[in-house]
Design a protein around this motif. Structure first.
Motif, PDB file in Angstrom:
ATOM      1  N   PRO A   1       0.813  -1.216   0.000  1.00 46.26           N
ATOM      2  CA  PRO A   1       0.000   0.000   0.000  1.00 46.26           C
ATOM      3  C   PRO A   1       0.850   1.271   0.000  1.00 46.26           C
ATOM      4  O   PRO A   1       2.033   1.235   0.365  1.00 46.26           O
ATOM      5  CB  PRO A   1      -0.789  -0.106   1.317  1.00 46.26           C
ATOM      6  CG  PRO A   1      -0.708  -1.529   1.722  1.00 46.26           C
ATOM      7  CD  PRO A   1       0.560  -2.073   1.157  1.00 46.26           C
ATOM      8  N   ALA A   2       0.213   2.382  -0.385  1.00 45.87           N
ATOM      9  CA  ALA A   2       0.903   3.676  -0.390  1.00 45.87           C
ATOM     10  C   ALA A   2       1.438   3.982   1.005  1.00 45.87           C
ATOM     11  O   ALA A   2       0.740   3.771   2.000  1.00 45.87           O
ATOM     12  CB  ALA A   2      -0.070   4.765  -0.836  1.00 45.87           C
ATOM     13  N   GLY A   3       2.659   4.430   1.060  1.00 44.96           N
ATOM     14  CA  GLY A   3       3.254   4.825   2.338  1.00 44.96           C
ATOM     15  C   GLY A   3       3.727   3.672   3.198  1.00 44.96           C
ATOM     16  O   GLY A   3       4.080   3.869   4.368  1.00 44.96           O
ATOM     17  N   SER A   4       3.759   2.465   2.659  1.00 44.94           N
ATOM     18  CA  SER A   4       4.159   1.311   3.485  1.00 44.94           C
ATOM     19  C   SER A   4       5.675   1.201   3.609  1.00 44.94           C
ATOM     20  O   SER A   4       6.172   0.348   4.356  1.00 44.94           O
ATOM     21  CB  SER A   4       3.573   0.009   2.914  1.00 44.94           C
ATOM     22  OG  SER A   4       3.984  -0.171   1.576  1.00 44.94           O
ATOM     23  N   GLY A   5       6.419   2.015   2.872  1.00 49.18           N
ATOM     24  CA  GLY A   5       7.875   2.015   3.020  1.00 49.18           C
ATOM     25  C   GLY A   5       8.622   1.417   1.849  1.00 49.18           C
ATOM     26  O   GLY A   5       9.796   1.049   1.981  1.00 49.18           O
ATOM     27  N   LYS A   6       7.989   1.364   0.679  1.00 50.72           N
ATOM     28  CA  LYS A   6       8.622   0.731  -0.490  1.00 50.72           C
ATOM     29  C   LYS A   6       9.925   1.447  -0.886  1.00 50.72           C
ATOM     30  O   LYS A   6      10.957   0.809  -1.081  1.00 50.72           O
ATOM     31  CB  LYS A   6       7.645   0.699  -1.681  1.00 50.72           C
ATOM     32  CG  LYS A   6       6.404  -0.131  -1.415  1.00 50.72           C
ATOM     33  CD  LYS A   6       5.455  -0.126  -2.582  1.00 50.72           C
ATOM     34  CE  LYS A   6       4.806   1.204  -2.845  1.00 50.72           C
ATOM     35  NZ  LYS A   6       3.929   1.700  -1.774  1.00 50.72           N
ATOM     36  N   SER A   7       9.848   2.776  -1.007  1.00 48.43           N
ATOM     37  CA  SER A   7      11.046   3.516  -1.432  1.00 48.43           C
ATOM     38  C   SER A   7      12.127   3.460  -0.359  1.00 48.43           C
ATOM     39  O   SER A   7      13.318   3.375  -0.675  1.00 48.43           O
ATOM     40  CB  SER A   7      10.693   4.974  -1.738  1.00 48.43           C
ATOM     41  OG  SER A   7       9.709   5.003  -2.741  1.00 48.43           O
ATOM     42  N   THR A   8      11.711   3.492   0.900  1.00 53.14           N
ATOM     43  CA  THR A   8      12.685   3.401   1.998  1.00 53.14           C
ATOM     44  C   THR A   8      13.384   2.044   1.958  1.00 53.14           C
ATOM     45  O   THR A   8      14.603   1.947   2.126  1.00 53.14           O
ATOM     46  CB  THR A   8      11.954   3.576   3.355  1.00 53.14           C
ATOM     47  OG1 THR A   8      11.215   4.793   3.313  1.00 53.14           O
ATOM     48  CG2 THR A   8      12.936   3.624   4.507  1.00 53.14           C
TER      49      THR A   8
ATOM     50  N   ASN B   1       6.997  -3.375   8.089  1.00 53.78           N
ATOM     51  CA  ASN B   1       7.823  -2.251   8.545  1.00 53.78           C
ATOM     52  C   ASN B   1       7.333  -1.772   9.902  1.00 53.78           C
ATOM     53  O   ASN B   1       6.168  -1.627  10.112  1.00 53.78           O
ATOM     54  CB  ASN B   1       7.709  -1.102   7.543  1.00 53.78           C
ATOM     55  CG  ASN B   1       8.901  -1.105   6.628  1.00 53.78           C
ATOM     56  OD1 ASN B   1       9.918  -1.710   6.923  1.00 53.78           O
ATOM     57  ND2 ASN B   1       8.759  -0.417   5.516  1.00 53.78           N
TER      58      ASN B   1
HETATM   59  N1  LIG Z   1       9.076   4.464  11.569  1.00 55.77           N
HETATM   60  C1  LIG Z   1       9.290   3.984  10.340  1.00 55.77           C
HETATM   61  N2  LIG Z   1       9.025   4.795   9.312  1.00 55.77           N
HETATM   62  C2  LIG Z   1       9.224   4.316   8.081  1.00 55.77           C
HETATM   63  C3  LIG Z   1       9.707   2.995   7.829  1.00 55.77           C
HETATM   64  N3  LIG Z   1       9.776   2.804   6.498  1.00 55.77           N
HETATM   65  C4  LIG Z   1       9.355   3.957   5.928  1.00 55.77           C
HETATM   66  N4  LIG Z   1       9.037   4.888   6.864  1.00 55.77           N
HETATM   67  C5  LIG Z   1       8.544   6.256   6.637  1.00 55.77           C
HETATM   68  O1  LIG Z   1       7.260   6.158   6.041  1.00 55.77           O
HETATM   69  C6  LIG Z   1       7.066   7.184   5.069  1.00 55.77           C
HETATM   70  C7  LIG Z   1       6.666   6.582   3.742  1.00 55.77           C
HETATM   71  O2  LIG Z   1       7.783   5.809   3.277  1.00 55.77           O
HETATM   72  P1  LIG Z   1       8.044   5.559   1.737  1.00 55.77           P
HETATM   73  O3  LIG Z   1       9.274   4.740   1.648  1.00 55.77           O
HETATM   74  O4  LIG Z   1       8.001   6.839   0.965  1.00 55.77           O
HETATM   75  O5  LIG Z   1       6.757   4.700   1.371  1.00 55.77           O
HETATM   76  P2  LIG Z   1       6.263   4.238  -0.078  1.00 55.77           P
HETATM   77  O6  LIG Z   1       5.575   2.929   0.101  1.00 55.77           O
HETATM   78  O7  LIG Z   1       7.390   4.273  -1.044  1.00 55.77           O
HETATM   79  O8  LIG Z   1       5.221   5.378  -0.406  1.00 55.77           O
HETATM   80  P3  LIG Z   1       4.475   5.650  -1.831  1.00 55.77           P
HETATM   81  O9  LIG Z   1       5.554   5.723  -2.882  1.00 55.77           O
HETATM   82  O10 LIG Z   1       3.790   6.956  -1.609  1.00 55.77           O
HETATM   83  O11 LIG Z   1       3.528   4.529  -2.056  1.00 55.77           O
HETATM   84  C8  LIG Z   1       8.367   7.969   5.014  1.00 55.77           C
HETATM   85  O12 LIG Z   1       8.224   9.134   5.782  1.00 55.77           O
HETATM   86  C9  LIG Z   1       9.394   7.020   5.635  1.00 55.77           C
HETATM   87  O13 LIG Z   1      10.429   7.736   6.260  1.00 55.77           O
HETATM   88  C10 LIG Z   1       9.992   2.160   8.971  1.00 55.77           C
HETATM   89  O14 LIG Z   1      10.401   1.019   8.864  1.00 55.77           O
HETATM   90  N5  LIG Z   1       9.746   2.716  10.202  1.00 55.77           N
END
Ligand SMILES: Nc1nc2c(ncn2[C@@H]2O[C@H](COP(=O)(O)OP(=O)(O)OP(=O)(O)O)[C@@H](O)[C@H]2O)c(=O)[nH]1
Length: 175
Positions: free
Chosen positions: A10-17, A175
């Motif tokens: 899902p969006a914001g689940s941490g994929k890019s991180t 995550n």
């Molecule tokens: N506390 C915590 N925050 C995290 C973790 N992984 C990611 N984040 C935070 O969650 C937010 C979203 O992370 P992204 O990596 O952008 O998530 P995404 O799935 O790529 O998001 P979309 O591309 O919008 O779908 C960011 O602010 C990250 O810093 C984790 O393991 N722990």
């Protein structure tokens, strides 16, 4: 044979991180891997982008030129990618050697798994190019401990299985 990992969830689940951490880890252990941006809406990257769907099409351009909203625009972009699997993607993949490892940072919208077959066809295309494909499904652990958010997440997970089953193996990561 090449190797491909689809990072979905899902969006914001941490994929890019996750992609960024994986890249840094590989750098540390002196292994080479390439990260591919498949999100036509993504703008900022914490890792070097080896291939970028925005070189083919970007959500911003589609919204501006076709007057579509963000969700319809995303579907349009991904269908455009599907139409260009044998052209743009095939040409880009030609730049990589047989044993290269590609990690695909995918968009999170569930419609891409429920409404259109683009990601399924994308996996099929990689497999036809002799890539060994696996998928990593990411989920924020906080949604699993809340009664209201867990059922929708299970539904999302089941929907993504349609894509994941096309890959050879599958990893679930919280995550
Ligand atoms: N506390 C915590 N925050 C995290 C973790 N992984 C990611 N984040 C935070 O969650 C937010 C979203 O992370 P992204 O990596 O952008 O998530 P995404 O799935 O790529 O998001 P979309 O591309 O919008 O779908 C960011 O602010 C990250 O810093 C984790 O393991 N722990």
């Amino acid at each position: 044979m090449g190797y491909a990992q689809l990072v979905i969830g899902p969006a914001g689940s941490g994929k890019s991180t996750y992609c960024s951490s994986l890249y840094r880890h590989c750098e540390t252990v002196r292994r080479t891997m390439h990260i591919v941006n498949l999100d036509p809406a993504a703008e900022n990257f914490d890792y070097p982008v080896a291939m970028d769907i925005r070189e083919l099409i970007s959500l911003e351009d589609v919204m501006e030129e076709l007057g579509l909203g963000p969700n319809g625009g995303l579907i349009y972009c991904m269908e455009h990618l599907e139409d260009n699997l044998d052209d743009w993607l095939a040409e880009e993949l030609d730049n990589y050697l047989d044993d290269d490892y590609l990690v695909f940072d995918c968009p999170g919208q569930i419609e891409l798994f429920t409404h259109v077959p683009v990601l399924r066809n994308f996996v099929d295309h990689l497999k036809s190019r002799n890539f060994n494909v696996c998928a990593v499904y990411l989920l924020d652990s906080q949604v699993c401990i809340r009664f209201r958010t867990l059922p929708p997440c299970i539904v999302c997970f089941c929907c993504t299985l349609t894509v994941v089953q096309r890959a050879y193996s599958f990893l679930f990561h919280m995550n």
